[in-house]
Design a protein around this motif. Sequence first.
Motif, PDB file in Angstrom:
ATOM      1  N   THR A  82       1.945   4.908  -0.545  1.00 37.51           N
ATOM      2  CA  THR A  82       1.281   6.226  -0.636  1.00 37.51           C
ATOM      3  C   THR A  82       2.152   7.263  -1.310  1.00 37.51           C
ATOM      4  O   THR A  82       1.659   8.324  -1.703  1.00 37.51           O
ATOM      5  CB  THR A  82       0.909   6.717   0.770  1.00 37.51           C
ATOM      6  OG1 THR A  82       2.110   6.848   1.559  1.00 37.51           O
ATOM      7  CG2 THR A  82      -0.042   5.744   1.443  1.00 37.51           C
TER       8      THR A  82
ATOM      9  N   TYR B  89       4.796   4.249   3.215  1.00 35.93           N
ATOM     10  CA  TYR B  89       3.568   3.518   3.525  1.00 35.93           C
ATOM     11  C   TYR B  89       2.830   4.258   4.639  1.00 35.93           C
ATOM     12  O   TYR B  89       3.411   5.136   5.307  1.00 35.93           O
ATOM     13  CB  TYR B  89       3.897   2.104   3.975  1.00 35.93           C
ATOM     14  CG  TYR B  89       4.570   1.272   2.894  1.00 35.93           C
ATOM     15  CD1 TYR B  89       3.801   0.532   1.987  1.00 35.93           C
ATOM     16  CD2 TYR B  89       5.956   1.227   2.774  1.00 35.93           C
ATOM     17  CE1 TYR B  89       4.413  -0.221   0.993  1.00 35.93           C
ATOM     18  CE2 TYR B  89       6.565   0.482   1.787  1.00 35.93           C
ATOM     19  CZ  TYR B  89       5.791  -0.244   0.892  1.00 35.93           C
ATOM     20  OH  TYR B  89       6.389  -0.976  -0.088  1.00 35.93           O
ATOM     21  N   PRO B  90       1.562   3.941   4.864  1.00 41.07           N
ATOM     22  CA  PRO B  90       0.821   4.612   5.954  1.00 41.07           C
ATOM     23  C   PRO B  90       1.539   4.427   7.296  1.00 41.07           C
ATOM     24  O   PRO B  90       1.731   3.301   7.754  1.00 41.07           O
ATOM     25  CB  PRO B  90      -0.541   3.915   5.945  1.00 41.07           C
ATOM     26  CG  PRO B  90      -0.701   3.424   4.529  1.00 41.07           C
ATOM     27  CD  PRO B  90       0.666   3.028   4.096  1.00 41.07           C
TER      28      PRO B  90
ATOM     29  N   LYS C  42       4.500  11.292  -5.707  1.00 40.84           N
ATOM     30  CA  LYS C  42       3.275  10.514  -5.582  1.00 40.84           C
ATOM     31  C   LYS C  42       3.577   9.024  -5.693  1.00 40.84           C
ATOM     32  O   LYS C  42       4.587   8.617  -6.268  1.00 40.84           O
ATOM     33  CB  LYS C  42       2.276  10.920  -6.672  1.00 40.84           C
ATOM     34  CG  LYS C  42       1.768  12.352  -6.528  1.00 40.84           C
ATOM     35  CD  LYS C  42       0.764  12.679  -7.625  1.00 40.84           C
ATOM     36  CE  LYS C  42       0.229  14.108  -7.465  1.00 40.84           C
ATOM     37  NZ  LYS C  42      -0.752  14.426  -8.540  1.00 40.84           N
ATOM     38  N   GLY C  43       2.654   8.202  -5.200  1.00 35.39           N
ATOM     39  CA  GLY C  43       2.901   6.771  -5.161  1.00 35.39           C
ATOM     40  C   GLY C  43       2.563   6.024  -6.431  1.00 35.39           C
ATOM     41  O   GLY C  43       2.876   4.837  -6.549  1.00 35.39           O
TER      42      GLY C  43
ATOM     43  N   ASP D  63       0.844  -1.197   0.000  1.00 34.85           N
ATOM     44  CA  ASP D  63       0.000   0.000   0.000  1.00 34.85           C
ATOM     45  C   ASP D  63       0.883   1.252   0.000  1.00 34.85           C
ATOM     46  O   ASP D  63       1.001   1.954   1.008  1.00 34.85           O
ATOM     47  CB  ASP D  63      -0.931  -0.038   1.219  1.00 34.85           C
ATOM     48  CG  ASP D  63      -1.954   1.096   1.179  1.00 34.85           C
ATOM     49  OD1 ASP D  63      -2.115   1.683   0.081  1.00 34.85           O
ATOM     50  OD2 ASP D  63      -2.558   1.400   2.210  1.00 34.85           O
TER      51      ASP D  63
END
Length: 465
Positions: A82, A133-134, A108-109, A80
Motif C-alpha cells: 500500500t 502492507y495492510p 505511494k505504493g 499487496d
Amino acid sequence: MKKIVTEPHEEHLLLSPDFFLLENHLPKLSRRICFTASEPPRPVKQKPPVLERIVGPKDLQVSELSYSSLQLIWSQATGDVTGYRLLITPVSPKGHLLPAQQRQIDLKGDISSTPVTGLSPKTEYSLTLYAIYPGRIGESASIITETTVLPLVSNFHVIEEGLFSLRLGWMSPLGKVDKYKVYVPRTDRPGLIYDQILSGDASSHGIDTLEEDKEYTVEIYAIYPEGPSETVSVTGKTLKLVPVDQLLVQNATTDTVQARWSSVRGATGYRLTWSSSEGHRENVNLGDNFNFYMVQGLHAGTEYTITINPIFVDIEGPVTSAKAKTLESSAVQTLRASAVSISSAVTSWNAVPGATGYRLAWGPTAEFIGRDRPRQLALNGSTTEYVLKNLVHDTEYVLSLYVLFGSAVGPGITATFRTSPLEYVSNFKVTSYTSSSIDVEWSPIVGATEYKLTWSSGKNSWYFF
C-alpha cells in the motif's frame, strides 16, 4: 479411460502395452475389482496450496547526487503493497547514526523512485526504505551515500592588471548563490588587506587600493543558503610605473614630423610634447590606443625635442625623449622632360632630402584633351628619373610631381612638353635601275619603326612593301 474410471486414477486405471496378455490379467483384475468394491471409498488426495513469498524492496540505488539532493531508485516489493516509508538519517563522522536528526517520508505504493531534497552538503546519510502492507510494516532495504561539497567558484582569473589595481572575473557555479566574498589576506601577519561582500549575480570585481609593482593572492568563495563553499584563489601582480620603451621620430618635412612609440601595458593614455630651441612648446593628450602621431605646424629647418610619457589614470609615468629637425625645403626645384620623341620622353628632377617617395602624374593639356588619358604612379624616394612611354605624337603634356613624406604629401611642381609630330620622308629618289629592278633611297626619320613602299606598272597594277 480417465473419463470413465474413478479417482484417484492411479488406483483404478491399469495400463498394458500388450492387449493379448489381458487374458492373463483378467483373473487378477476381477479379484481386485471385487475386493476394492467391498471396501469403503478412500479419501481423495488434495494438493496443498502454494503460498506466494513476500519480498521487500531491493536494489536501492542513488543517482543525480548533488550537495543538497539525490534521486533514490529501487525494485518494488511484492505482495499487496500500500505504500513505502523512507527514513533519512545523517551519519556522524565516526560512523554513528544520528536518530535525533532523522526524517521520515511516506510514499505511494506504485512508485519505484523518489527525489530526496533538503540535505546538507558533504554529509553521509543512511537511507532505509520499508514496504507498507495492510495492518503491518514489511521488510526494508538500506543504502548509505554522501552528498557532494558546495560548488566552487570556477574560472577565477585576473582580467586586467593596473598600476594600483587588479580586475578579477569568474564564472558563476551551479546552484543558487546568495553572495560572494572576495578578500586579500596579508602575507606578513594575520588579517586582510581587502575584504568585500558582493551580490550573487556578480561575475567580476575590481580592487583599486593596492600598491605598485607588487604580487597579491586574491581569494573568493560563494555563499549559498546551505553555507559557504570552499575558497578559490588566484595570484596577480600590479604594474610598474615604466616609461615608453621606444620613441621613433621620422619622416620630417618642413613643417611636420611623425612620432611612433611602443605601447605601455596598463597605460590609460599618453602625453606627447614637442618644443623647439626657440622656446616654442606644445603638447597633446592621447588615448591608450595611440602609438602614432603626426606633429604639425612646425617651423622649417628647426630642431625639436619630442617627449612622451605614459599616463595611468591620473598619474604620469617617466618621460622618453628624441630629437628631430625639420627640412629647410620640401619642394622639388627642377622638373624637366628630355629625349622627347613622337611616343616617349624622359622626365627628371632633383632629389629632396627626407622624401620617402614621389608621385608623378601626366596627361594632355586642355588643348589636347581626348587625345590621351591622364596617368599617375608612385616612385620610391631614391628615384629621380622616369621614362614616359606610349605617348601620342604631336601632343602637349603637363607633368606634375609631388614629394611624399610617409603618408603626408608635400608641395608639387609642374612642367609641360610636347611630343614630336610625324615627319615626312625627304630626299626620296631613284639611284639606279635595270630591266627588272629599281634602287631607291631616302633620308631616315628619327623614331620611325618601319616604312611603307608602293609602286605600280604602266597597266595600273599597284604593289606595296
